[in-house]
Design an enzyme around this catalytic site. Structure first.
Site, PDB file in Angstrom:
ATOM      1  N   GLY A 248       0.731  -1.288  -0.091  1.00  0.00           N
ATOM      2  CA  GLY A 248      -0.092  -0.036  -0.068  1.00  0.00           C
ATOM      3  C   GLY A 248       0.739   1.457   0.077  1.00  0.00           C
ATOM      4  N   GLU A 283       3.736  -6.740   1.567  1.00  0.00           N
ATOM      5  CA  GLU A 283       3.447  -7.311   0.268  1.00  0.00           C
ATOM      6  C   GLU A 283       3.298  -5.733  -0.590  1.00  0.00           C
ATOM      7  OE1 GLU A 283      -0.569  -8.461   0.986  1.00  0.00           O
ATOM      8  OE2 GLU A 283       0.051 -10.249   2.427  1.00  0.00           O
ATOM      9  N   PRO A 284       4.470  -5.163  -0.795  1.00  0.00           N
ATOM     10  CA  PRO A 284       4.376  -4.042  -1.779  1.00  0.00           C
ATOM     11  C   PRO A 284       4.291  -4.393  -3.115  1.00  0.00           C
ATOM     12  CG  PRO A 284       6.774  -4.604  -1.198  1.00  0.00           C
ATOM     13  CD  PRO A 284       5.846  -5.519  -0.427  1.00  0.00           C
ATOM     14  N   ARG A 286       3.249  -1.583  -5.912  1.00  0.00           N
ATOM     15  CA  ARG A 286       3.035  -0.380  -6.434  1.00  0.00           C
ATOM     16  C   ARG A 286       4.752   0.415  -6.070  1.00  0.00           C
ATOM     17  NH1 ARG A 286      -1.172   3.133  -7.929  1.00  0.00           N
ATOM     18  NH2 ARG A 286      -2.139   1.925  -6.099  1.00  0.00           N
ATOM     19  N   ARG A 322      -5.821   3.566 -15.538  1.00  0.00           N
ATOM     20  CA  ARG A 322      -5.712   4.455 -14.493  1.00  0.00           C
ATOM     21  C   ARG A 322      -6.353   5.784 -14.582  1.00  0.00           C
ATOM     22  NH1 ARG A 322      -2.198   5.609 -11.111  1.00  0.00           N
ATOM     23  NH2 ARG A 322      -3.239   4.890  -9.487  1.00  0.00           N
ATOM     24  N   TYR A 326      -9.788   5.824 -12.252  1.00  0.00           N
ATOM     25  CA  TYR A 326      -9.560   6.596 -11.156  1.00  0.00           C
ATOM     26  C   TYR A 326      -9.261   8.137 -11.253  1.00  0.00           C
ATOM     27  CZ  TYR A 326      -7.790   1.844  -9.999  1.00  0.00           C
ATOM     28  OH  TYR A 326      -7.586   0.425  -9.788  1.00  0.00           O
ATOM     29  N   CYS A 353     -12.886   4.288 -28.887  1.00  0.00           N
ATOM     30  CA  CYS A 353     -14.156   5.083 -28.727  1.00  0.00           C
ATOM     31  C   CYS A 353     -14.884   5.483 -27.553  1.00  0.00           C
ATOM     32  CB  CYS A 353     -14.968   4.219 -29.984  1.00  0.00           C
ATOM     33  SG  CYS A 353     -14.281   4.024 -31.428  1.00  0.00           S
ATOM     34  N   GLU A 354     -14.381   6.073 -26.903  1.00  0.00           N
ATOM     35  CA  GLU A 354     -15.033   6.519 -25.523  1.00  0.00           C
ATOM     36  C   GLU A 354     -14.439   7.851 -25.320  1.00  0.00           C
ATOM     37  OE1 GLU A 354     -16.073   4.209 -22.564  1.00  0.00           O
ATOM     38  OE2 GLU A 354     -15.995   2.098 -23.574  1.00  0.00           O
ATOM     39  N   TYR A 381       0.398  -1.149 -12.255  1.00  0.00           N
ATOM     40  CA  TYR A 381      -1.050  -1.386 -12.544  1.00  0.00           C
ATOM     41  C   TYR A 381      -1.266  -0.740 -14.160  1.00  0.00           C
ATOM     42  CZ  TYR A 381      -1.417  -2.360  -7.757  1.00  0.00           C
ATOM     43  OH  TYR A 381      -1.061  -3.000  -6.549  1.00  0.00           O
TER      44      TYR A 381
HETATM   45  N1  LLP Z   1      -1.730  -7.054  -0.737  1.00  0.00           N
HETATM   46  C1  LLP Z   1      -3.022  -7.073  -1.264  1.00  0.00           C
HETATM   47  C2  LLP Z   1      -3.673  -7.965  -0.404  1.00  0.00           C
HETATM   48  C3  LLP Z   1      -3.381  -6.247  -2.043  1.00  0.00           C
HETATM   49  O1  LLP Z   1      -4.740  -6.381  -2.348  1.00  0.00           O
HETATM   50  C4  LLP Z   1      -2.633  -5.068  -2.725  1.00  0.00           C
HETATM   51  C5  LLP Z   1      -3.138  -4.186  -3.883  1.00  0.00           C
HETATM   52  C6  LLP Z   1      -1.320  -5.087  -2.377  1.00  0.00           C
HETATM   53  C7  LLP Z   1      -0.733  -6.278  -1.362  1.00  0.00           C
HETATM   54  C8  LLP Z   1      -0.517  -4.370  -2.888  1.00  0.00           C
HETATM   55  O2  LLP Z   1      -0.792  -3.029  -2.817  1.00  0.00           O
HETATM   56  P1  LLP Z   1       0.515  -1.929  -3.505  1.00  0.00           P
HETATM   57  O3  LLP Z   1       1.575  -2.032  -2.594  1.00  0.00           O
HETATM   58  O4  LLP Z   1       0.442  -1.897  -4.881  1.00  0.00           O
HETATM   59  O5  LLP Z   1      -0.541  -0.450  -2.993  1.00  0.00           O
HETATM   60  N2  LLP Z   1      -5.167  -0.845  -9.356  1.00  0.00           N
HETATM   61  C9  LLP Z   1      -5.041   0.249  -8.437  1.00  0.00           C
HETATM   62  C10 LLP Z   1      -4.288  -0.458  -7.326  1.00  0.00           C
HETATM   63  C11 LLP Z   1      -5.005  -1.620  -6.797  1.00  0.00           C
HETATM   64  C12 LLP Z   1      -4.532  -2.245  -5.561  1.00  0.00           C
HETATM   65  C13 LLP Z   1      -5.185  -3.563  -5.322  1.00  0.00           C
HETATM   66  N3  LLP Z   1      -4.452  -4.367  -4.267  1.00  0.00           N
HETATM   67  C14 LLP Z   1      -4.107   1.374  -8.956  1.00  0.00           C
HETATM   68  O6  LLP Z   1      -3.841   1.315 -10.128  1.00  0.00           O
HETATM   69  O7  LLP Z   1      -3.838   2.309  -8.282  1.00  0.00           O
END
Ligand code: LLP
Length: 447
Positions: A248, A283-284, A286, A322, A326, A353-354, A381
């Site tokens: 996150g 669990e990184p 992004r 994205r 979003y 076409c959007e 992503y």
């Molecule tokens: N662990 C779990 C259980 C998750 O659901 C996620 C992301 C992560 C780890 C990794 O999170 P990160 O470190 O990448 O923030 N498509 C969206 C982001 C969706 C994230 C979903 N879960 C975007 O483009 O911003």
């Protein structure tokens, strides 16, 4: 204009480079659009997390489990696996990718609210590190399947701490209104149930509160609640070996935006856990891949509109969803800017076409048709959420190492996109494919 933390994506003599490779050379060799990643940036990002864990060994050390969903290209998974990372998966498909990329199943955690029977079976057969269980029903299902295999499934409960991560509502997961995890108040009785089940083995506690989080405070808030739970578990004699703090941590997408340092965000959390003999899992997603990638695209047309101008490029929302999904901001820069030319304000849009098909709105650029643009911070992503909408072949993926470019995914061809389709026997022209696709040539009885 560059976001603040992309040391491997720089200008040299005015021309944008990924490491030591000029992007016009990439476009000449491979065409556009393409997702381009820096090998060095990927490695440095993982090392930053590993260094934070090493610098502050919390009891039994730690493990970085890369969230595969952010970018699941085999070359990237393989790089992280060779560097010792584990993986956070959310589907059987991601498990297959991790194994195909040489990842160690013994370092895989499996999250997600809807694990199917087949996915649980596959993960048990692979002997993964841990299931992050998201409901009472899933716990029972895992126990049952493990029983049929004569195994004990390692589990954590994914606890929903009801913390506001202050991010986009679509990617906030730790609020009580979300579908994710077990409400923290219900976690203790469910752990007691798990401890009694014959075919599960309680291994840890897990929590993931959301994504693109720029303020570290919610992580600490969540941890405080988890500590209350850890104490309660200990009192009941339920021992856990690890605490999975999820992913996150956000990145700076926009000029002027600041993302917290990895260590500044993590070390206070580790300090709070100093007295406990717990292995920490992170669990990184992004933060490992986002700033390591960009989307290289070429301007097809410049088109004046009645209220503004459009720069129509050869990438679109199918390559980078994205902004459309979003309203996300990605910096867009000219690869070889033209000095002294006045800038014009454009909506940078794709051919789809959007009207939602935009990559950036109201961007000041000095460009001509044929020029290259880079859409920055797309390593996470970007490709992972791409689609074939409008029968657009997916972009190529290129991994740059020094001044060398490796094609790590070839460009799709139109025929790849309909290769799995076939005509029913009644259709006569054009001729149906010779061999029917397995399992598709079955009549389905009408009600
Ligand atoms: N662990 C779990 C259980 C998750 O659901 C996620 C992301 C992560 C780890 C990794 O999170 P990160 O470190 O990448 O923030 N498509 C969206 C982001 C969706 C994230 C979903 N879960 C975007 O483009 O911003």
């Amino acid at each position: 204009m560059m976001p603040p933390d992309t040391p491997f994506i720089t200008r040299q003599q005015g021309v944008l480079h990924v490491e030591d490779l000029a992007l016009p050379e990439v476009a000449r060799a491979f065409g556009t659009p393409c997702h381009v990643y820096s090998h060095a940036a990927l490695g440095a990002n993982l090392r930053d997390f590993q260094a934070a864990l090493d610098a502050h060994p919390v009891g039994a050390g730690g493990l970085v489990c890369y969230a595969v969903k952010a970018n699941s290209n085999l070359a990237i998974l393989n790089l992280f696996a060779r560097m010792g990372a584990g993986f956070d998966i959310v589907s059987g498909g991601e498990l297959a990718r991790v194994l195909a990329a040489g990842g160690d199943a013994g370092k895989v955690v499996f999250s997600g609210v809807g694990k199917s029977h087949a996915e649980i079976h596959a993960a048990l057969m692979a002997d993964i590190l841990c299931f992050n269980v998201e409901s009472a029903a899933e716990l029972e299902r895992i126990d049952e399947i493990a029983g049929t295999l004569g195994k004990r499934a390692p589990i954590s409960l994914r606890v929903n701490p009801d913390v506001d991560p202050m991010t986009h509502p679509y990617i906030a997961t730790g609020l009580s209104t979300a579908k994710f995890g077990v409400p923290i108040d219900a976690a203790l009785p469910l752990y007691e149930r798990a401890a009694r089940l014959p075919h599960v083995h309680v291994r840890g506690v897990d929590c993931h509160i959301g994504s693109q989080i720029l303020d570290p405070a919610p992580f600490m808030e969540a941890l405080e609640r988890l500590i209350v739970l850890l104490d309660a578990l200990e009192k009941r004699g339920i021992t856990v070996e690890h605490l999975d703090l999820g992913g996150g941590l956000g990145i700076a997408y926009r000029q002027g935006e600041r993302a917290p340092e990895i260590s500044a965000c993590l070390l206070p959390l580790f300090d709070r856990l100093r007295d406990r003999k717990l292995k920490v899992i992170l669990e990184p997603g992004r933060r490992l891949v986002g700033q390591a990638g960009l989307l290289l695209t070429r301007v097809e047309y410049l088109k004046p509109g009645s209220t503004g101008n459009f720069a129509i490029v050869d990438a679109a929302m199918n390559d980078l969803l994205r902004p459309a999904l979003y309203g996300a901001w990605h910096e867009i820069v000219a690869v070889a800017p033209k000095a002294g030319r006045p800038k014009v304000i454009y909506d940078v849009v794709g051919p789809i076409c959007e009207s939602g098909d935009f990559l950036g709105q109201k961007r000041a650029l000095a460009i001509d048709p044929g020029d290259l643009l880079a859409i920055l911070s797309t390593g996470a992503y970007g490709m992972a959420m791409s689609s074939n909408y409008n029968t657009r072949p997916r972009a190529m993926e290129i991994l740059v190492q020094g001044n060398r470019a490796h094609a790590i995914r070839r460009r799709e061809k139109a025929a790849d996109l309909y290769a799995l389709e076939c005509l029913p026997p009644l259709a006569s022209t054009p001729a149906p494919p010779a061999a029917p696709v397995d399992g598709m040539d079955k009549p389905i009885a009408s009600q």
